[in-house]
Structure formats: C-alpha cells, structure tokens
Design a protein around this motif. Structure first.
Motif, PDB file in Angstrom:
ATOM      1  N   LYS A  72       0.859  -1.177   0.000  1.00 36.35           N
ATOM      2  CA  LYS A  72       0.000   0.000   0.000  1.00 36.35           C
ATOM      3  C   LYS A  72       0.896   1.228   0.000  1.00 36.35           C
ATOM      4  CE  LYS A  72      -3.727   0.288   2.339  1.00 36.35           C
ATOM      5  NZ  LYS A  72      -4.719   0.340   3.420  1.00 36.35           N
ATOM      6  N   ASN A  90       1.094   5.015   0.537  1.00 35.05           N
ATOM      7  CA  ASN A  90       0.335   6.082   1.186  1.00 35.05           C
ATOM      8  C   ASN A  90       0.479   7.400   0.440  1.00 35.05           C
ATOM      9  OD1 ASN A  90      -0.605   4.454   3.315  1.00 35.05           O
ATOM     10  ND2 ASN A  90       1.329   4.712   4.405  1.00 35.05           N
ATOM     11  N   SER A  91      -0.489   8.292   0.652  1.00 38.45           N
ATOM     12  CA  SER A  91      -0.449   9.607   0.014  1.00 38.45           C
ATOM     13  C   SER A  91       0.633  10.467   0.665  1.00 38.45           C
ATOM     14  CB  SER A  91      -1.805  10.285   0.131  1.00 38.45           C
ATOM     15  OG  SER A  91      -2.118  10.519   1.480  1.00 38.45           O
ATOM     16  N   LYS A  92       1.114  11.447  -0.105  1.00 39.94           N
ATOM     17  CA  LYS A  92       2.140  12.366   0.389  1.00 39.94           C
ATOM     18  C   LYS A  92       1.605  13.791   0.305  1.00 39.94           C
ATOM     19  CE  LYS A  92       5.947   9.562  -1.331  1.00 39.94           C
ATOM     20  NZ  LYS A  92       7.082   9.514  -2.241  1.00 39.94           N
ATOM     21  N   ARG A 125      -2.946  16.635  -1.009  1.00 38.83           N
ATOM     22  CA  ARG A 125      -2.259  15.354  -0.872  1.00 38.83           C
ATOM     23  C   ARG A 125      -2.358  14.601  -2.195  1.00 38.83           C
ATOM     24  NH1 ARG A 125      -0.771  14.417   4.183  1.00 38.83           N
ATOM     25  NH2 ARG A 125      -0.312  12.229   3.869  1.00 38.83           N
ATOM     26  N   ARG A 128      -2.733  10.912  -4.165  1.00 40.62           N
ATOM     27  CA  ARG A 128      -3.660   9.835  -3.840  1.00 40.62           C
ATOM     28  C   ARG A 128      -2.921   8.610  -3.306  1.00 40.62           C
ATOM     29  NH1 ARG A 128      -4.106   5.916  -7.836  1.00 40.62           N
ATOM     30  NH2 ARG A 128      -2.829   6.343  -9.654  1.00 40.62           N
ATOM     31  N   SER A 129      -3.595   7.817  -2.505  1.00 41.67           N
ATOM     32  CA  SER A 129      -3.073   6.538  -2.044  1.00 41.67           C
ATOM     33  C   SER A 129      -3.394   5.492  -3.108  1.00 41.67           C
ATOM     34  CB  SER A 129      -3.727   6.129  -0.725  1.00 41.67           C
ATOM     35  OG  SER A 129      -3.401   7.046   0.276  1.00 41.67           O
ATOM     36  N   LYS A 166      -2.401   1.050  -4.495  1.00 36.74           N
ATOM     37  CA  LYS A 166      -1.880  -0.262  -4.146  1.00 36.74           C
ATOM     38  C   LYS A 166      -1.032  -0.793  -5.289  1.00 36.74           C
ATOM     39  CE  LYS A 166      -3.474  -4.549  -2.027  1.00 36.74           C
ATOM     40  NZ  LYS A 166      -4.681  -5.246  -1.556  1.00 36.74           N
TER      41      LYS A 166
END
Length: 99
Positions: free
Chosen positions: A59, A61-63, A73, A75-76, A78
């Motif tokens: 996964k 993660n967003s930054k 931010r 997007r997150s 996979k």
C-alpha cells in the motif's frame, strides 16, 4: 468482491527498479485497492496467460503536496509485484523500458 481481471490490474509500473526486477521474472502493477493476492494472481494469469508463483502487495500512502499557497495530498494506491514461473515472460513489458 467480484472484479473482472481488467478492473483489478489498473496499469503497469515502469521504473528503473521495476526494469531491473524484470530480469528476475518480477513484474510490477498498480492494482485495485480492494483486490487481494489471490484475485491479483488470477487476473495476471488470465490477462497475460502466464503462470504466477508469488504475489507481493504494497500500500503506497499519500504524500503532502503544494502548489503555491494551496496544500493538498497525492492519492493513495496499491502496488503488486508479481513473480512468474521460470521461463515465463510478459511480452507487453518487452518494448517498454527506461532509457
């Protein structure tokens, strides 16, 4: 979840690292966030007609990002790294490389 193979595999990831991993029969894809390893394995096998040995999922993660005074931010998503059986290849990736 009942997803079709083309719904599970969103796009291939083509980076320097993924190109090096292709030498070891490992291919990287962006996948649906709700898909599990079994669904990803079946989707890759059905779409590319290859034998999958192992699937690793990550996964991402967003930054935080900014554009001037606006803060937001990314997007997150996979990611899946799929290991194929010895001798198997995905021809789709052969033309795509980083120079």
């Amino acid at each position: 979840m009942n997803l079709l193979p083309h719904d599970i595999i969103i796009r291939p990831i083509i980076t320097e690292k993924s190109n090096r991993q292709m030498e070891h029969n490992k291919y990287t894809f962006e996948v649906h966030p709700g898909a599990n390893k079994g669904e990803i394995k079946k989707a890759v096998e059905k779409t590319f007609k290859v034998k999958v040995v192992k699937v690793h999922t990550i996964k991402v993660n967003s930054k935080p990002k900014r554009l001037g005074v606006h803060v937001g931010r990314s997007r997150s998503w996979k990611k899946a790294v799929v290991t194929l059986a010895p001798g198997e290849r995905i021809e789709f990736f052969e033309g795509a490389s980083i120079r």
